[in-house]
Scaffold this motif. Sequence first.
Motif, PDB file in Angstrom:
ATOM      1  N   ASN A   1     -15.781 -44.617 -54.400  1.00 15.80           N
ATOM      2  CA  ASN A   1     -16.650 -44.322 -55.544  1.00 15.80           C
ATOM      3  C   ASN A   1     -16.199 -45.067 -56.795  1.00 15.80           C
ATOM      4  OD1 ASN A   1     -18.208 -42.619 -53.983  1.00 15.80           O
ATOM      5  ND2 ASN A   1     -17.087 -40.770 -54.560  1.00 15.80           N
ATOM      6  N   ARG A   2     -14.885 -45.159 -56.979  1.00 15.04           N
ATOM      7  CA  ARG A   2     -14.391 -45.936 -58.121  1.00 15.04           C
ATOM      8  C   ARG A   2     -14.786 -47.402 -57.986  1.00 15.04           C
ATOM      9  NH1 ARG A   2      -8.224 -43.512 -58.563  1.00 15.04           N
ATOM     10  NH2 ARG A   2      -8.753 -41.618 -59.742  1.00 15.04           N
ATOM     11  N   GLY A   3     -14.665 -47.918 -56.766  1.00 11.57           N
ATOM     12  CA  GLY A   3     -15.058 -49.303 -56.522  1.00 11.57           C
ATOM     13  C   GLY A   3     -16.535 -49.526 -56.798  1.00 11.57           C
ATOM     14  N   MET A   4     -17.356 -48.521 -56.459  1.00 12.57           N
ATOM     15  CA  MET A   4     -18.788 -48.626 -56.706  1.00 12.57           C
ATOM     16  C   MET A   4     -19.067 -48.708 -58.201  1.00 12.57           C
ATOM     17  SD  MET A   4     -21.825 -46.101 -55.345  1.00 12.57           S
ATOM     18  CE  MET A   4     -21.150 -46.103 -53.673  1.00 12.57           C
ATOM     19  N   ILE A   5     -18.342 -47.917 -58.985  1.00  8.63           N
ATOM     20  CA  ILE A   5     -18.522 -47.944 -60.442  1.00  8.63           C
ATOM     21  C   ILE A   5     -18.063 -49.282 -61.005  1.00  8.63           C
ATOM     22  CG2 ILE A   5     -17.727 -46.934 -62.624  1.00  8.63           C
ATOM     23  CD1 ILE A   5     -17.657 -44.218 -61.205  1.00  8.63           C
TER      24      ILE A   5
ATOM     25  N   VAL B   1     -27.870 -51.221 -60.443  1.00  6.49           N
ATOM     26  CA  VAL B   1     -27.865 -50.082 -59.515  1.00  6.49           C
ATOM     27  C   VAL B   1     -28.375 -50.528 -58.141  1.00  6.49           C
ATOM     28  CG1 VAL B   1     -28.973 -47.878 -58.981  1.00  6.49           C
ATOM     29  CG2 VAL B   1     -28.046 -48.274 -61.260  1.00  6.49           C
ATOM     30  N   SER B   2     -29.465 -51.280 -58.125  1.00  5.63           N
ATOM     31  CA  SER B   2     -30.041 -51.745 -56.856  1.00  5.63           C
ATOM     32  C   SER B   2     -29.067 -52.634 -56.091  1.00  5.63           C
ATOM     33  CB  SER B   2     -31.348 -52.504 -57.113  1.00  5.63           C
ATOM     34  OG  SER B   2     -32.315 -51.651 -57.686  1.00  5.63           O
TER      35      SER B   2
ATOM     36  N   MET C   1      -6.499 -52.496 -64.567  1.00  3.95           N
ATOM     37  CA  MET C   1      -7.079 -53.644 -65.265  1.00  3.95           C
ATOM     38  C   MET C   1      -8.531 -53.343 -65.626  1.00  3.95           C
ATOM     39  SD  MET C   1      -7.356 -57.598 -63.981  1.00  3.95           S
ATOM     40  CE  MET C   1      -5.570 -57.732 -63.883  1.00  3.95           C
ATOM     41  N   ASN C   2      -8.915 -53.538 -66.882  1.00  3.67           N
ATOM     42  CA  ASN C   2     -10.274 -53.194 -67.273  1.00  3.67           C
ATOM     43  C   ASN C   2     -11.261 -54.303 -66.897  1.00  3.67           C
ATOM     44  OD1 ASN C   2     -10.324 -55.228 -69.330  1.00  3.67           O
ATOM     45  ND2 ASN C   2      -9.251 -53.839 -70.709  1.00  3.67           N
ATOM     46  N   GLN C   3     -12.554 -53.975 -67.117  1.00  6.40           N
ATOM     47  CA  GLN C   3     -13.622 -54.852 -66.672  1.00  6.40           C
ATOM     48  C   GLN C   3     -13.551 -56.239 -67.310  1.00  6.40           C
ATOM     49  OE1 GLN C   3     -15.368 -53.265 -64.455  1.00  6.40           O
ATOM     50  NE2 GLN C   3     -16.473 -55.103 -63.875  1.00  6.40           N
ATOM     51  N   LYS C   4     -13.292 -56.292 -68.613  1.00  6.46           N
ATOM     52  CA  LYS C   4     -13.243 -57.586 -69.305  1.00  6.46           C
ATOM     53  C   LYS C   4     -12.110 -58.456 -68.765  1.00  6.46           C
ATOM     54  CE  LYS C   4     -15.363 -56.080 -73.642  1.00  6.46           C
ATOM     55  NZ  LYS C   4     -15.184 -55.924 -75.099  1.00  6.46           N
ATOM     56  N   ASP C   5     -10.965 -57.842 -68.474  1.00  5.48           N
ATOM     57  CA  ASP C   5      -9.837 -58.603 -67.932  1.00  5.48           C
ATOM     58  C   ASP C   5     -10.181 -59.176 -66.560  1.00  5.48           C
ATOM     59  OD1 ASP C   5      -8.262 -58.143 -70.138  1.00  5.48           O
ATOM     60  OD2 ASP C   5      -7.318 -56.361 -69.304  1.00  5.48           O
ATOM     61  N   LEU C   6     -10.879 -58.373 -65.735  1.00  8.78           N
ATOM     62  CA  LEU C   6     -11.292 -58.858 -64.416  1.00  8.78           C
ATOM     63  C   LEU C   6     -12.235 -60.049 -64.541  1.00  8.78           C
ATOM     64  CD1 LEU C   6     -11.927 -55.638 -62.287  1.00  8.78           C
ATOM     65  CD2 LEU C   6     -10.314 -57.472 -61.765  1.00  8.78           C
TER      66      LEU C   6
ATOM     67  N   VAL D   1     -25.808 -44.090 -55.827  1.00  4.29           N
ATOM     68  CA  VAL D   1     -25.091 -44.842 -56.859  1.00  4.29           C
ATOM     69  C   VAL D   1     -25.176 -44.109 -58.196  1.00  4.29           C
ATOM     70  CG1 VAL D   1     -25.007 -46.990 -58.176  1.00  4.29           C
ATOM     71  CG2 VAL D   1     -25.424 -47.060 -55.715  1.00  4.29           C
ATOM     72  N   LEU D   2     -26.377 -43.641 -58.529  1.00  2.00           N
ATOM     73  CA  LEU D   2     -26.556 -42.914 -59.787  1.00  2.00           C
ATOM     74  C   LEU D   2     -25.741 -41.629 -59.804  1.00  2.00           C
ATOM     75  CD1 LEU D   2     -30.410 -43.413 -60.263  1.00  2.00           C
ATOM     76  CD2 LEU D   2     -28.588 -44.404 -61.668  1.00  2.00           C
ATOM     77  N   ALA D   3     -25.646 -40.969 -58.631  1.00  2.83           N
ATOM     78  CA  ALA D   3     -24.857 -39.734 -58.543  1.00  2.83           C
ATOM     79  C   ALA D   3     -23.384 -40.030 -58.794  1.00  2.83           C
ATOM     80  CB  ALA D   3     -25.045 -39.085 -57.178  1.00  2.83           C
ATOM     81  N   VAL D   4     -22.902 -41.148 -58.247  1.00  2.00           N
ATOM     82  CA  VAL D   4     -21.503 -41.534 -58.452  1.00  2.00           C
ATOM     83  C   VAL D   4     -21.272 -41.901 -59.914  1.00  2.00           C
ATOM     84  CG1 VAL D   4     -19.741 -43.261 -57.883  1.00  2.00           C
ATOM     85  CG2 VAL D   4     -21.130 -42.253 -56.061  1.00  2.00           C
ATOM     86  N   LEU D   5     -22.226 -42.630 -60.505  1.00  2.39           N
ATOM     87  CA  LEU D   5     -22.095 -43.010 -61.916  1.00  2.39           C
ATOM     88  C   LEU D   5     -22.030 -41.788 -62.823  1.00  2.39           C
ATOM     89  CD1 LEU D   5     -24.596 -46.018 -62.094  1.00  2.39           C
ATOM     90  CD2 LEU D   5     -22.104 -46.135 -62.209  1.00  2.39           C
ATOM     91  N   SER D   6     -22.717 -40.728 -62.441  1.00  2.00           N
ATOM     92  CA  SER D   6     -22.711 -39.513 -63.262  1.00  2.00           C
ATOM     93  C   SER D   6     -21.344 -38.843 -63.264  1.00  2.00           C
ATOM     94  CB  SER D   6     -23.771 -38.529 -62.754  1.00  2.00           C
ATOM     95  OG  SER D   6     -23.394 -37.975 -61.497  1.00  2.00           O
ATOM     96  N   ARG D   7     -20.492 -39.232 -62.299  1.00  4.67           N
ATOM     97  CA  ARG D   7     -19.149 -38.654 -62.206  1.00  4.67           C
ATOM     98  C   ARG D   7     -18.088 -39.579 -62.785  1.00  4.67           C
ATOM     99  NH1 ARG D   7     -18.001 -37.939 -56.312  1.00  4.67           N
ATOM    100  NH2 ARG D   7     -16.112 -36.974 -57.122  1.00  4.67           N
TER     101      ARG D   7
END
Length: 305
Positions: A255-259, A276-277, A1-6, A290-296
């Motif tokens: 990590n997916r949950g963090m994104i 991010v904060s 489910m994408n972000q808008k649907d959530l 968080v930024l490191a995870v976002l880069s992936r």
Amino acid sequence: MNQKDLLRQIKPLSELTIRDNFMFTEVFRDRELLTELLRRILPGEHIPAQKIAVKEFTVDNGYRIRGVRFDIFSSGGNYLFDSEMQAKEHGKLFARSLIYVASLVLNSMETEPYLDVNGRVYVIFICAYDATKTGRRMEHYTLKNENGIDERKEINIIILNCPVDSDDHPEIRTFARYVMDGTNYENDPYIRKIESAVQSKKKDSKLEVAYMLWRYEMINEKNIAREEGLEEGRAEGRAEGREEGRTEGQETEKNRGMIRMYDTLLAILGSGEKAVSAAAEAYQTTKEQVLAVLSRRNTLFPDSK
């Protein structure tokens, strides 16, 4: 489910009533409001307000005990209380209540030793539907202490059927009617305090962010559980490497949950820096992590565009 649907599944904080679990939990964190509610539901018990302690828990994760999330967990003197708001009908409510009872009793053996002598445990379900179909607004079940349950504990399950109009105590009747329609409280100072708390929380901008995070996590948690169930079925019989794969899978899912949380925060706050904060605080990590995870992102979500 994408972000808008959530995000579309999330009802605004301004539309919540006391029947919504989030609002119920936020309002009855107030010790005085909770104590008065317990007094009304349990008129025969002497429940001093100064001895009631509401368990603190984070909004996004909830207070968990052996797989059970309590709406409002409180203790005081020789009592343990779990107060639950049940807005949607569940056909096996009594069976579910036994899981809550077991969790409270098991926990009390480890953390509430004073309950070992004449302790009383109450699991209270406030239902916005007729859960028992008996024609009675209040059902009170006292479990017999047999088959290994500590005989010195008194274990109670109480189900309040709010829609049922019966000749019970007027204070219970007023509260039940308020749960159902949000009105009929002008002549009851206590219910006016509850409604005032509800209206105040609807205007709290910080609480609105916390609510969005909490609701997002609830929806996401269900989706993850569904996905894990499907994957477990597909993986049946593949025992080799399962433990290693499970550990890697848990880290990947975190990590997916963090994104996902970052994306939700970005939609709510409109600021990448603030998102991010907040994500770092929610996951108890650093902004750099968080930024490191976002880069992936592309690696963790290879099918995303």
